[in-house]
Design a protein around this motif. Structure first.
Motif, PDB file in Angstrom:
ATOM      1  N   LEU A 123      34.447  49.518  34.670  1.00 51.01           N
ATOM      2  CA  LEU A 123      34.329  49.477  33.107  1.00 51.01           C
ATOM      3  C   LEU A 123      33.551  48.431  32.531  1.00 51.01           C
ATOM      4  N   VAL A 124      33.577  47.405  33.077  1.00 49.86           N
ATOM      5  CA  VAL A 124      32.808  46.314  32.528  1.00 49.86           C
ATOM      6  C   VAL A 124      31.403  46.298  32.884  1.00 49.86           C
ATOM      7  N   LYS A 125      30.858  46.999  34.152  1.00 52.64           N
ATOM      8  CA  LYS A 125      29.465  47.547  34.572  1.00 52.64           C
ATOM      9  C   LYS A 125      29.176  48.475  33.555  1.00 52.64           C
ATOM     10  N   GLY A 126      30.109  49.342  33.077  1.00 50.58           N
ATOM     11  CA  GLY A 126      29.676  50.363  32.240  1.00 50.58           C
ATOM     12  C   GLY A 126      29.368  49.986  30.694  1.00 50.58           C
ATOM     13  N   MET A 127      30.021  48.714  30.371  1.00 50.95           N
ATOM     14  CA  MET A 127      29.659  48.140  29.095  1.00 50.95           C
ATOM     15  C   MET A 127      28.233  47.368  29.155  1.00 50.95           C
ATOM     16  N   MET A 128      27.687  47.046  30.543  1.00 48.52           N
ATOM     17  CA  MET A 128      26.597  46.412  30.748  1.00 48.52           C
ATOM     18  C   MET A 128      25.455  47.123  31.055  1.00 48.52           C
ATOM     19  N   PHE A 138      39.888  44.691  31.335  1.00 51.78           N
ATOM     20  CA  PHE A 138      39.029  45.650  32.350  1.00 51.78           C
ATOM     21  C   PHE A 138      38.882  44.961  33.646  1.00 51.78           C
ATOM     22  N   LEU A 139      38.658  43.840  33.710  1.00 49.31           N
ATOM     23  CA  LEU A 139      38.750  42.873  35.087  1.00 49.31           C
ATOM     24  C   LEU A 139      40.019  43.162  35.905  1.00 49.31           C
TER      25      LEU A 139
END
Length: 672
Positions: free
Chosen positions: A380-385, A373-374
């Motif tokens: 999307l990483v922000k969406g995980m966090m 995702f990076l």
């Protein structure tokens, strides 16, 4: 994918943790298609060629081995798995049939990514110089919309805008978002089969018994079955389409249909139901199907282009076997998530911890998954966090370290791991993960805005690592199946790099306090080298003997974030030692056992100095996937001697397999 590679399970319909169907066989017609949990989600394909019926997908009867399997099968002559496409080729009766499953999980287009649609495309041509009359039949069973087949189902027909014929099926009870857990199938919402309307195609809602009659005669029932609602197991209902390909000559004839799922609501987020991301602007399910049908050709073109790009990039980064592995795992990594938007429109990207404990938004599942995702969309990483940050600031979270999860899928109402008892938590693990993930977002989005939004939590967790991270107490890490461990050298690396990640974010934001954290991390790294030294490698724990060792996979962030805390020869020494420890199917996780974690294996391999060294780690993993007796979506936990799956399958952590693309991009950047 090379023709010699045999995937343990082949992705067919891969949208999210519920809408996920695979083929666990060498040939598509060898056995029924299955949900990722390995429960049957039946799908059958039959070609009628000059009046003769020939099977190409699934088995016509039930899973019972004595049931009627169906007519003779066409010969499967090729299988190719690409990042967003699975391609089968069949031959027989003078024709070639190509069957393509496209799930357009393109990470730069979140609306498209979140659409619960898989395209099924058919191409037919004559290969014997003669013309042939061809029809293609395909169906899906009621198993796709129930958890157990004793549940009652009902069905409907829909004509959408006069252009699309659709059939839907779902449970009568519709227990929306009620069922939680790991080994579960969705039992709310509706499975759809949708076909562009033409005069020659037919659709019907019938049963497995009627399907058997069709398989023998090639004739569909004239009308839908009216006996409903009824249990899914009672003469299993099926949604079926017959595509008339007409008189086929050497020129290819093609048609498509769509398989889709309307889940009504996607997840529960702190007691409120949230919808899939594609619904956020008010689009209805039927409107979405029309858009998907209208965009078919353009989307397929985009899918083809992406397949080519990723396969070329992965080939260049790691060779043909690495390319095969990434092609197989791309859809799995994404479809183990559900993409939604919160009430303010922020992206939330929820993972399900499949075949582990069913947790939702697990931090130490997100952490290994982020390289994919990076590479393509850090949002999307922000969406995980975001769910973790939201929960951590609530009064329900009483600890001064980061949470592990926010619930059990699909309910994200608060952590469930370890019954929230202190001794069963992962304090250093999750603090380090959140800090490294936040720093990675800053790096790959080239700004510190996201970190600034959550600065209070990040500061608290950095301080926790500063106080507790160098020599971890007796506690769990992400490899919790191995049990508690004190003085864990790899976990210490995570803490040191987590502290340095905080200083990295400080620098991005122009905050002066980062210098002290950087200095502390540098001092801790020097201490680590001394404490862990075992001559030609580094120990499993600081207090263990020189014959112990472990994968130091966390070390990769020293390079990816450009921190350069540890001497370069630390990684070089470890990798040289790992090469001596490899078994037939790969590098074990550590000296305590012969099992491995394949995500961490590739993280270690990605630190290789040469392509040859990288390939030496990847080749045994390819062999495992190619030979594993466990015919399930890729497992990340298996034995390196026997190839036995120990647990875990279809998990999002295979996103970590893509880390070589990040290290290569970093190398290219440094060279420039």
């Amino acid at each position: 994918m090379t023709n010699t590679f045999r995937p343990p399970s082949v992705p067919l319909v891969t949208v999210d943790p519920y809408f996920s169907v695979w083929s666990a066989a060498n040939h598509l017609y060898d056995e029924p298609t299955r949900h990722w949990t390995h429960h049957v989600n039946g799908m059958v394909g039959i070609a009628t060629i000059d009046g003769k019926t020939r099977r190409f997908m699934g088995t016509v009867g039930t899973e019972d081995s004595t049931a009627y399997p169906g007519p003779l099968a066409l010969e499967q002559t090729n299988l190719t798995v690409e990042p967003v496409t699975t391609r089968y080729t069949f031959q027989g009766e003078g024709v070639e049939l190509k069957l393509h499953f496209f799930t357009p999980l393109l990470l730069d287009d979140l609306d498209l990514l979140s659409r619960p649609v898989t395209y099924v495309d058919f191409e037919v041509r004559s290969i014997d110089g003669e013309a042939h009359q061809v029809k293609i039949y395909i169906d899906v069973t009621a198993e796709w919309c129930v958890h157990t087949t004793d549940q009652q189902v009902s069905w409907k027909r829909h004509v959408i805008d006069g252009r699309l014929h659709a059939m839907s099926m779902g449970t009568v009870d519709q227990p929306i978002l009620q069922r939680v857990g790991d080994d579960t199938r969705i039992d709310w919402g509706y499975v759809y089969m949708a076909v562009p309307q033409t005069g020659d195609n037919q659709t019907v809602i019938h049963s497995v018994a009627s399907r058997e009659s069709y398989a023998q005669s090639g004739s569909l029932p004239s009308e839908d079955e009216s006996n409903h609602p009824r249990a899914a197991s009672d003469q299993m209902p099926v949604l079926a389409t017959e595509l008339n390909m007409g008189l086929v000559r050497e020129e290819r004839v093609s048609q498509f249909l769509m398989l889709a799922y309307d889940d009504i609501h996607a997840v529960e987020y702190f007691q409120k139901p949230l919808d899939a991301y594609w619904k956020r602007d008010g689009l209805t399910f039927h409107e979405m199907l029309l858009v998907a049908a209208d965009q078919h050709d353009a989307i397929i073109t985009r899918c083809e282009r992406f397949n080519e790009q990723l396969m070329a990039e992965s080939l260049a980064a790691g060779g043909a076997k690495y390319r095969d592995i990434l092609a197989l795992t791309y859809r799995q990594a994404i479809a183990a998530h559900k993409l939604v938007a919160d009430e303010t429109g922020n992206v939330l990207f929820f993972s399900k911890e499949n075949f582990s404990n069913g947790c939702i938004a697990t931090v130490d599942v997100s952490y290994p998954s982020i390289p994919l995702f990076l590479r393509y969309n850090p949002e999307l990483v922000k969406g995980m966090m975001r769910p973790i940050f939201e929960y951590a600031k609530s009064p329900d979270w009483v600890f001064d370290f980061a949470p592990h999860d926010v619930g059990t899928y699909p309910k994200a109402n608060g952590q469930v791991y370890g019954e929230n008892k202190l001794e069963f938590q992962m304090p250093i693990e999750e603090c380090g993960n959140m800090l490294l993930m936040a720093a990675a977002v800053c790096k790959y989005q080239n700004n510190g805005d996201f970190a600034q939004e959550h600065w209070e939590a990040l500061t608290q967790w950095a301080a926790y690592l500063l106080q507790n991270g160098l020599d971890p107490e007796h506690q769990l890490c992400t490899d919790d199946f191995a049990g508690h461990l004190a003085h864990n050298a790899n976990l210490s690396i995570k803490a040191i790099l987590g502290i340095a990640a905080y200083s990295y974010m400080c620098a991005k934001l122009g905050r002066q306090e980062g210098a002290a954290y950087r200095e502390a991390a540098q001092h801790m790294a020097k201490e680590w080298v001394s404490m862990a030294d075992a001559g030609d490698h580094y120990k499993l724990t600081f207090d263990s003997g020189p014959d112990t060792w472990s994968m130091k996979y966390n070390l990769v962030w020293d390079r990816l974030l450009g921190l350069h805390l540890f001497p370069a020869d630390v990684a070089a020494r470890e990798l040289a030692y790992y090469q001596l420890q490899q078994k037939r199917y790969g590098l074990p996780l550590d000296s305590r056992d012969t099992y491995t974690k394949s995500d961490w294996l590739i993280w270690c391999a990605s630190m290789s100095a040469t392509q040859e060294q990288f390939a030496s780690f990847i080749s045994p993993l390819w062999d495992f996937l190619n030979e594993s007796p466990a015919r399930v979506p890729v497992t990340d936990w298996y034995d390196t001697i026997t190839a036995k799956q120990l647990n875990f399958q279809n998990r999002s952590v295979v996103g970590g397999f893509f880390i070589r693309l990040l290290t290569q991009a970093g190398d290219d950047h440094e060279q420039r």
